[in-house]
Design a protein around this motif. Structure first.
Motif, PDB file in Angstrom:
ATOM      1  N   GLN A  54     -37.003 -25.736  -9.649  1.00 40.61           N
ATOM      2  CA  GLN A  54     -37.799 -25.494 -10.851  1.00 40.61           C
ATOM      3  C   GLN A  54     -37.110 -26.038 -12.090  1.00 40.61           C
ATOM      4  O   GLN A  54     -37.754 -26.588 -12.982  1.00 40.61           O
ATOM      5  CB  GLN A  54     -38.057 -23.990 -11.003  1.00 40.61           C
ATOM      6  CG  GLN A  54     -38.968 -23.625 -12.162  1.00 40.61           C
ATOM      7  CD  GLN A  54     -40.369 -24.180 -11.977  1.00 40.61           C
ATOM      8  OE1 GLN A  54     -40.822 -24.383 -10.857  1.00 40.61           O
ATOM      9  NE2 GLN A  54     -41.043 -24.461 -13.086  1.00 40.61           N
ATOM     10  N   HIS A  55     -35.772 -25.891 -12.133  1.00 40.66           N
ATOM     11  CA  HIS A  55     -35.016 -26.460 -13.266  1.00 40.66           C
ATOM     12  C   HIS A  55     -35.162 -27.987 -13.307  1.00 40.66           C
ATOM     13  O   HIS A  55     -35.314 -28.594 -14.384  1.00 40.66           O
ATOM     14  CB  HIS A  55     -33.540 -26.082 -13.162  1.00 40.66           C
ATOM     15  CG  HIS A  55     -33.289 -24.622 -13.325  1.00 40.66           C
ATOM     16  ND1 HIS A  55     -33.961 -23.842 -14.241  1.00 40.66           N
ATOM     17  CD2 HIS A  55     -32.419 -23.787 -12.679  1.00 40.66           C
ATOM     18  CE1 HIS A  55     -33.538 -22.600 -14.173  1.00 40.66           C
ATOM     19  NE2 HIS A  55     -32.588 -22.529 -13.213  1.00 40.66           N
ATOM     20  N   GLN A  58     -38.659 -28.851 -14.634  1.00 37.57           N
ATOM     21  CA  GLN A  58     -38.755 -28.646 -16.080  1.00 37.57           C
ATOM     22  C   GLN A  58     -38.053 -29.766 -16.838  1.00 37.57           C
ATOM     23  O   GLN A  58     -38.555 -30.258 -17.845  1.00 37.57           O
ATOM     24  CB  GLN A  58     -38.156 -27.289 -16.448  1.00 37.57           C
ATOM     25  CG  GLN A  58     -38.985 -26.096 -15.972  1.00 37.57           C
ATOM     26  CD  GLN A  58     -38.308 -24.775 -16.282  1.00 37.57           C
ATOM     27  OE1 GLN A  58     -37.171 -24.736 -16.768  1.00 37.57           O
ATOM     28  NE2 GLN A  58     -38.999 -23.675 -15.989  1.00 37.57           N
ATOM     29  N   HIS A  81     -33.220 -23.810  -8.466  1.00 30.89           N
ATOM     30  CA  HIS A  81     -32.795 -25.156  -8.852  1.00 30.89           C
ATOM     31  C   HIS A  81     -33.938 -26.182  -8.881  1.00 30.89           C
ATOM     32  O   HIS A  81     -34.046 -26.972  -9.835  1.00 30.89           O
ATOM     33  CB  HIS A  81     -31.674 -25.626  -7.920  1.00 30.89           C
ATOM     34  CG  HIS A  81     -31.065 -26.927  -8.337  1.00 30.89           C
ATOM     35  ND1 HIS A  81     -31.297 -28.109  -7.671  1.00 30.89           N
ATOM     36  CD2 HIS A  81     -30.246 -27.240  -9.377  1.00 30.89           C
ATOM     37  CE1 HIS A  81     -30.656 -29.094  -8.261  1.00 30.89           C
ATOM     38  NE2 HIS A  81     -29.988 -28.585  -9.305  1.00 30.89           N
TER      39      HIS A  81
END
Length: 329
Positions: free
Chosen positions: A296-297, A300, A294
């Motif tokens: 990393q999402h 991004q 999560h």
């Protein structure tokens, strides 16, 4: 140089005080006989004292200190006052003022003018400090000083000098001279006082007008703030009402991914009470298999050009309830 001048003048003063004869006054020129003073080649007491005071003032100015600036201007002002007395002695034929009490060489007009020029230079070296702080101030006090000071310095001297000349020429007697001088002084200073009062009234009127304008602007701003505050409160009330009746889960988090908003719909779906979940990390609502990915999402999405994205547009949404894992969307 200032220190050397101070030493020479202190030695000169010591000759008058202790009766010494050091011969300083004969280094360049020999004394000549004079009936006015027993020391014809020696500078007068007032001149020597002025050089000492001016020399000290110049030494103090080199210290670059506000306290020393005050002392320098005071010393130079005393020297200027001594020269002013000598000038009055020349103007009104008062010999004792030209010599400063004792019988010595008088302070001539050119020396007096030189001391006045030196005094002005010392004051202008620090125009924003000491005595000059009031004179150069842009405030009302500074304006009044610059307006009235020249009159106070020049006008009484000029009136008295012209009156004395009329008496010396036998145009009138002393009683008429006193009367004429008093009338001129009263009339002139009355005009100055009236002009000063008018000037102060104008400044006060402008100040009052500015205060009225500022008060009017403040009242307008207060009305606008009150209006905007009322609109904001109404908007917040509507938003709070929507959140309360919504069946969907509405959750808000801060920068650290901690929950700051948790509505009734979220309570029904996730099984947590609002008072228990506020301030907790969002990972508490995510299934364990998605918690590591999560952040990393989020990173991004933060680097993407998108500012918003509908939840579930890429498929099912998983969440973790207090009782079980659930699939939404």
């Amino acid at each position: 140089m200032a220190g050397f001048i101070i030493i020479i003048c202190l030695l000169t003063l010591s000759q008058y005080i202790f009766g010494w004869k050091l011969g300083i006054d004969q280094w360049l020129f020999r004394d000549v006989v004079s009936s006015a003073t027993p020391y014809p080649g020696r500078m007068g007491v007032n001149t020597a004292l002025n050089f000492v005071l001016m020399g000290l003032a110049l030494l103090l100015l080199g210290q670059n200190s506000q306290r020393y600036t005050w002392l320098a201007q005071i010393f130079s002002s005393v020297a200027a006052l001594i020269s002013l007395l000598a000038l009055f002695g020349h103007l009104f034929n008062v010999d004792i003022l030209e010599r400063l009490v004792t019988i010595t060489t008088t302070q001539p007009i050119n020396t007096i003018a030189t001391f006045f020029i030196l005094y002005g230079g010392i004051l202008l070296l620090c125009p924003r400090e000491g005595l000059m702080q009031v004179v150069t101030s842009p405030l009302v006090g500074g304006v009044m000083v610059r307006w009235l000071l020249p009159w106070a310095m020049i006008f009484p001297v000029a009136v008295n000098w012209f009156t004395l000349q009329g008496q010396n020429l036998a145009w009138y007697n002393a009683n008429f001279g006193y009367t004429f001088r008093s009338a001129i002084m009263v009339f002139t200073f009355s005009i100055l006082i009236l002009g000063t009062g008018r000037f102060l009234n104008q400044i006060d009127y402008k100040r009052q007008q500015a205060e009225k304008e500022i008060k009017k602007i403040n009242e307008t701003l207060e009305d606008l703030v009150a209006e905007r505050t009322d609109d904001l409160q109404k908007s917040q009330a509507r938003f709070a009402g929507i959140l309360e009746i919504a069946n969907d889960a509405i959750i808000s988090v801060d920068r650290t991914q901690r929950i700051t908003l948790f509505n009734q719909g979220a309570e029904k779906i996730f099984g947590y009470k609002m008072e228990d979940i506020l301030g907790e990390p969002l990972n508490l609502l995510l299934p364990e298999q998605f918690r590591d990915a999560h952040p990393q999402h989020i990173k991004q999405f933060g680097h993407s050009s998108s500012r918003a994205r509908r939840m579930g547009e890429r498929g099912e949404i998983w969440g973790s309830s207090s009782r079980w894992n659930a699939v939404f969307g």
